[in-house]
Design a protein around this motif. Sequence first.
Motif, mmCIF file in Angstrom:
data_model
loop_
_atom_site.group_PDB
_atom_site.id
_atom_site.type_symbol
_atom_site.label_atom_id
_atom_site.label_comp_id
_atom_site.label_asym_id
_atom_site.label_seq_id
_atom_site.Cartn_x
_atom_site.Cartn_y
_atom_site.Cartn_z
ATOM 1 N N LEU A 1 0.809 -1.220 0.000
ATOM 2 C CA LEU A 1 0.000 0.000 0.000
ATOM 3 C C LEU A 1 0.841 1.267 0.000
ATOM 4 N N CYS A 2 2.005 1.221 0.646
ATOM 5 C CA CYS A 2 2.803 2.443 0.778
ATOM 6 C C CYS A 2 3.638 2.743 -0.466
ATOM 7 N N TYR A 3 3.517 1.907 -1.508
ATOM 8 C CA TYR A 3 4.272 2.136 -2.747
ATOM 9 C C TYR A 3 3.332 2.657 -3.829
ATOM 10 N N ASP A 4 3.696 3.771 -4.401
ATOM 11 C CA ASP A 4 2.887 4.399 -5.442
ATOM 12 C C ASP A 4 3.285 3.856 -6.811
ATOM 13 N N TRP A 5 3.071 2.557 -6.990
ATOM 14 C CA TRP A 5 3.400 1.891 -8.246
ATOM 15 C C TRP A 5 2.129 1.317 -8.861
ATOM 16 N N LYS A 6 2.109 1.286 -10.187
ATOM 17 C CA LYS A 6 0.930 0.777 -10.883
ATOM 18 C C LYS A 6 0.924 -0.745 -10.934
ATOM 19 N N ARG A 7 2.104 -1.324 -11.196
ATOM 20 C CA ARG A 7 2.195 -2.786 -11.268
ATOM 21 C C ARG A 7 3.376 -3.283 -10.448
ATOM 22 N N PHE A 8 3.252 -4.518 -9.992
ATOM 23 C CA PHE A 8 4.286 -5.110 -9.147
ATOM 24 C C PHE A 8 4.817 -6.390 -9.784
ATOM 25 N N LYS A 9 6.147 -6.502 -9.765
ATOM 26 C CA LYS A 9 6.787 -7.716 -10.262
ATOM 27 C C LYS A 9 6.744 -8.823 -9.221
ATOM 28 N N LEU A 10 6.914 -8.444 -7.951
ATOM 29 C CA LEU A 10 6.972 -9.432 -6.871
ATOM 30 C C LEU A 10 6.421 -8.830 -5.587
ATOM 31 N N VAL A 11 5.513 -9.536 -4.947
ATOM 32 C CA VAL A 11 5.021 -9.190 -3.610
ATOM 33 C C VAL A 11 4.948 -10.505 -2.844
ATOM 34 N N THR A 12 5.910 -10.711 -1.951
ATOM 35 C CA THR A 12 5.968 -11.993 -1.250
ATOM 36 C C THR A 12 6.468 -11.811 0.178
ATOM 37 N N SER A 13 6.079 -12.703 1.048
ATOM 38 C CA SER A 13 6.482 -12.612 2.452
ATOM 39 C C SER A 13 7.858 -13.237 2.656
ATOM 40 N N LEU A 14 8.610 -12.678 3.600
ATOM 41 C CA LEU A 14 9.927 -13.197 3.955
ATOM 42 C C LEU A 14 9.913 -13.954 5.272
ATOM 43 N N ASP A 15 8.975 -13.640 6.129
ATOM 44 C CA ASP A 15 8.868 -14.332 7.410
ATOM 45 C C ASP A 15 7.455 -14.141 7.939
ATOM 46 N N HIS A 16 7.162 -14.760 9.058
ATOM 47 C CA HIS A 16 5.824 -14.637 9.642
ATOM 48 C C HIS A 16 5.898 -15.041 11.105
ATOM 49 N N SER A 17 5.378 -14.190 11.975
ATOM 50 C CA SER A 17 5.305 -14.495 13.400
ATOM 51 C C SER A 17 3.891 -14.251 13.879
ATOM 52 N N ALA A 18 3.438 -15.069 14.832
ATOM 53 C CA ALA A 18 2.083 -14.931 15.363
ATOM 54 C C ALA A 18 2.082 -15.215 16.852
ATOM 55 N N TRP A 19 1.273 -14.466 17.577
ATOM 56 C CA TRP A 19 1.129 -14.637 19.019
ATOM 57 C C TRP A 19 -0.349 -14.822 19.345
ATOM 58 N N PHE A 20 -0.676 -15.890 20.043
ATOM 59 C CA PHE A 20 -2.053 -16.124 20.471
ATOM 60 C C PHE A 20 -2.350 -15.311 21.726
ATOM 61 N N HIS A 21 -3.533 -14.674 21.753
ATOM 62 C CA HIS A 21 -3.989 -13.960 22.943
ATOM 63 C C HIS A 21 -5.263 -14.574 23.515
ATOM 64 N N ASP A 22 -5.970 -15.332 22.709
ATOM 65 C CA ASP A 22 -7.212 -15.978 23.139
ATOM 66 C C ASP A 22 -7.293 -17.329 22.441
ATOM 67 N N TYR A 23 -7.849 -18.310 23.127
ATOM 68 C CA TYR A 23 -7.872 -19.659 22.566
ATOM 69 C C TYR A 23 -9.287 -20.158 22.290
ATOM 70 N N GLU A 24 -10.279 -19.371 22.657
ATOM 71 C CA GLU A 24 -11.674 -19.752 22.441
ATOM 72 C C GLU A 24 -12.261 -18.882 21.341
ATOM 73 N N PHE A 25 -12.351 -19.432 20.136
ATOM 74 C CA PHE A 25 -12.913 -18.702 19.003
ATOM 75 C C PHE A 25 -13.350 -19.716 17.962
ATOM 76 N N ASN A 26 -14.100 -19.257 16.975
ATOM 77 C CA ASN A 26 -14.607 -20.129 15.926
ATOM 78 C C ASN A 26 -14.216 -19.547 14.575
ATOM 79 N N VAL A 27 -13.424 -20.281 13.805
ATOM 80 C CA VAL A 27 -12.948 -19.773 12.512
ATOM 81 C C VAL A 27 -14.055 -19.706 11.477
ATOM 82 N N ASN A 28 -15.225 -20.331 11.760
ATOM 83 C CA ASN A 28 -16.365 -20.217 10.850
ATOM 84 C C ASN A 28 -17.157 -18.931 11.077
#
Length: 262
Positions: free
Chosen positions: A190-217
């Motif tokens: 979003l912060c790039y003012d470009w019309k087209r992109f050659k590559l948009v890919t993730s390099l890493d990923h981290s996640a922290w759980f704060h709640d364990y009672e939920f429904n993904v549906n």
Amino acid sequence: MSVEAHRPWRRLIKIDENTYKGECDSEHAQARVYGGHVLAQATAAAYFTAPEGFYIHSIHCYFVRGGEEDEDITFKIGAVNDDFKLMPKYPGTNLPHPDTLVSEVQGRHESILNGNDMRNMRGIETPRMAPSIDLRPTDIDLFLNGDSGRTTKQYLWMRYKNHVDPKDHLMHHGTIVYMSDMGLAATGSLCYDWKRFKLVTSLDHSAWFHDYEFNVNDWILYEQEVVSASTHRSLIQGRLWTIDGRLIMSTTQEALIYRAKQ
């Protein structure tokens, strides 16, 4: 020397409501401060300023320079927001309900019918990458086209299409991790003012759980924001919320982004 003779690590002196001074646990200053001592005192200082019933979730630290054992360490505690609650505010109250929004698939299809070039559209194509996720951006135009780099934050409603047994916690927890990768790299563009992109890919990923009672549906709100961008890299932070305002998970991801030749 007996154990009782050692000075305890939690030698904290209160300066004001949000500031503590920590003394070293060694009586003989000879080298750098022990890192675990700094972490333990920081944890204690945070507990002293937290409301009753709040417990530690995780701790992260970068040791930039060694501390001197004969110098006190000052711990300043900062709250997430001005009302001093150690939880971020739920952003969904002022956002449109997902039932009133078009899906990413429908929005992309309608944009093409209106004459827009599909090659210029941003965002992940869920039928190709994750067909089991129903994704509904709160601002479909921002999601698909950006706004010349002026906006670095967006909100996505999503839910898992395949039924998951409410009692199958392993499946719900695994599925929310699966869903947590959705859209972060695209938000990084979003912060790039470009019309087209050659590559948009993730390099890493981290996640922290704060709640364990939920429904993904059920509908889950994904709040995503670019916090830093330079040299073809964006750092994105995310928060996943239940529709009734409980924080499920926090995420971070670094994305690699390159412009396409015009």
